[in-house]
Design a protein around this motif. Structure first.
Motif, short mmCIF file in Angstrom:
data_model
loop_
_atom_site.label_atom_id
_atom_site.label_comp_id
_atom_site.label_asym_id
_atom_site.label_seq_id
_atom_site.Cartn_x
_atom_site.Cartn_y
_atom_site.Cartn_z
N TRP A 95 0.83 -1.20 0.00
CA TRP A 95 0.00 0.00 0.00
C TRP A 95 0.86 1.25 0.00
O TRP A 95 0.54 2.24 -0.67
N PHE A 122 0.29 3.92 -2.91
CA PHE A 122 -0.41 5.16 -2.58
C PHE A 122 0.54 6.34 -2.38
O PHE A 122 0.11 7.49 -2.50
N ILE A 157 -8.97 -0.98 -1.56
CA ILE A 157 -9.02 0.39 -1.03
C ILE A 157 -8.70 1.45 -2.08
O ILE A 157 -8.71 2.65 -1.79
N HIS A 158 -8.44 1.00 -3.30
CA HIS A 158 -8.06 1.93 -4.38
C HIS A 158 -9.15 2.97 -4.66
O HIS A 158 -8.90 4.18 -4.65
N VAL A 177 -10.36 5.23 -1.25
CA VAL A 177 -9.37 6.22 -0.80
C VAL A 177 -9.31 7.40 -1.77
O VAL A 177 -9.38 8.57 -1.36
N GLN A 178 -9.21 7.11 -3.07
CA GLN A 178 -9.07 8.20 -4.03
C GLN A 178 -10.38 8.98 -4.22
O GLN A 178 -10.37 10.21 -4.37
#
Length: 313
Positions: A66, A70, A133-134, A137-138
């Protein structure tokens, strides 16, 4: 190089077939959405559910994976926001849309098929861990950025969090990842009949996703995008994978497959969700539409170069 060609060409041929089918009217209006619904609601979730059940989950959170991915996203966002202010003239919600367009790749419809084809099933777990979580989160960060830069009435943080939670817990891909993780912990495994059903759905995921991607691209236009689309594509297809390669192979302690997936996901063209975000914000729609369509076409070259440079394990 032969392995790269044998991986990339079939993937993009299926995308082109879907694009042609959409452009020449082989599918009635609404059928493209139906195929995409099948892919997102059944086929891809089945593949990811089986991956979480059979491949297992890491004993501790994959902070390195991650962190590499990220951190790359954060660097590209900063560059995109700066470019929006000083180069493209996109400010406020337009800058948020540009940041999302530069950092958000098509991980599900293109990344998963390419990753499996090139790295094998060992790539499924790291891909699932990023995909989990891509989007949230974005999307959440872009919404906050758009709200912060907007001159209109802002939505409060509690409301944003409620919207995010609702989106997460109604997302079939997130639910499949959670369900697979929970089922893995029970240690029960899959009954042969259940395994057969899930496997049949999972086998349809890759070709159906690629064909559906082609169908969806048929509706994106290239007009009126100007300099903004070119800047976004340069950031997404060239700068982001270069930054990811440095971080994945030289900074973070990743396995070769994990590092390869980080770079591959960084090199993916802009995903359609970025355009949907811009459309909802009413800002930078032309630039994002062109980034999705032209970026996907251009990525047949850029992804081939990236995969040729990434160690093939």
């Amino acid at each position: 190089m032969e392995s790269v060609i044998s991986t990339v060409v079939p993937v993009f041929v299926l995308i082109v077939l879907g694009f042609g089918a959409g452009r020449f009217g082989f599918f009635v209006e609404g059928s493209a959405r139906g195929l995409s619904t099948f892919v997102f609601t059944f086929a891809i979730p089945a593949m990811l559910f089986k991956a979480m059940v059979t491949l297992g989950i890491p004993a501790s959170p994959p902070w390195g994976l991650w962190g590499a991915f990220f951190t790359t996203v954060a660097i590209v966002w900063i560059l995109a926001i700066a470019a929006s202010r000083f180069v493209t003239g996109l400010e406020g919600a337009g800058g948020a849309s540009a940041a999302l367009g530069a950092g958000f790749g098509n991980t599900v419809m293109l990344g998963l098929p390419l990753g499996v084809a090139y790295f094998g099933t060992d790539a499924l777990l790291p891909m699932a861990l990023i995909i989990s979580i891509h989007l949230p989160v974005q999307w959440f960060a872009a919404t906050l950025l758009a709200q912060w830069g907007s001159q209109t009435e802002r939505q409060g943080l509690p409301a944003l969090l409620r919207t995010l939670a609702k989106d997460l817990f109604t997302n079939p891909i997130v639910l499949a990842l959670l369900a697979g993780s929970v089922w893995n912990i029970t240690g029960f495994g899959l009954h042969p009949m259940a395994d057969k059903i899930v496997s049949m759905l999972a086998q349809a995921a890759v070709p159906a996703a690629l064909f559906a991607l082609g169908l969806s691209l048929a509706r994106f236009g290239l007009m009126g995008s100007g300099t903004a689309a070119g800047v976004l594509m340069a950031l997404k297809l060239a700068v982001m994978p270069a930054v990811a390669a440095v971080l994945a192979f030289s900074v973070f302690d990743l396995t070769p497959v994990q590092a390869g997936i980080v770079v591959l996901f960084a090199a993916l063209p802009t995903g359609a969700n970025a355009y949907i975000f811009a459309e909802r914000q009413g800002a930078a729609e032309a630039a994002l539409s062109a980034s999705v369509a032209a970026g996907t076409a251009l990525s047949i070259v850029t992804l081939s170069i990236v995969l040729a440079l990434v160690p093939h394990m």
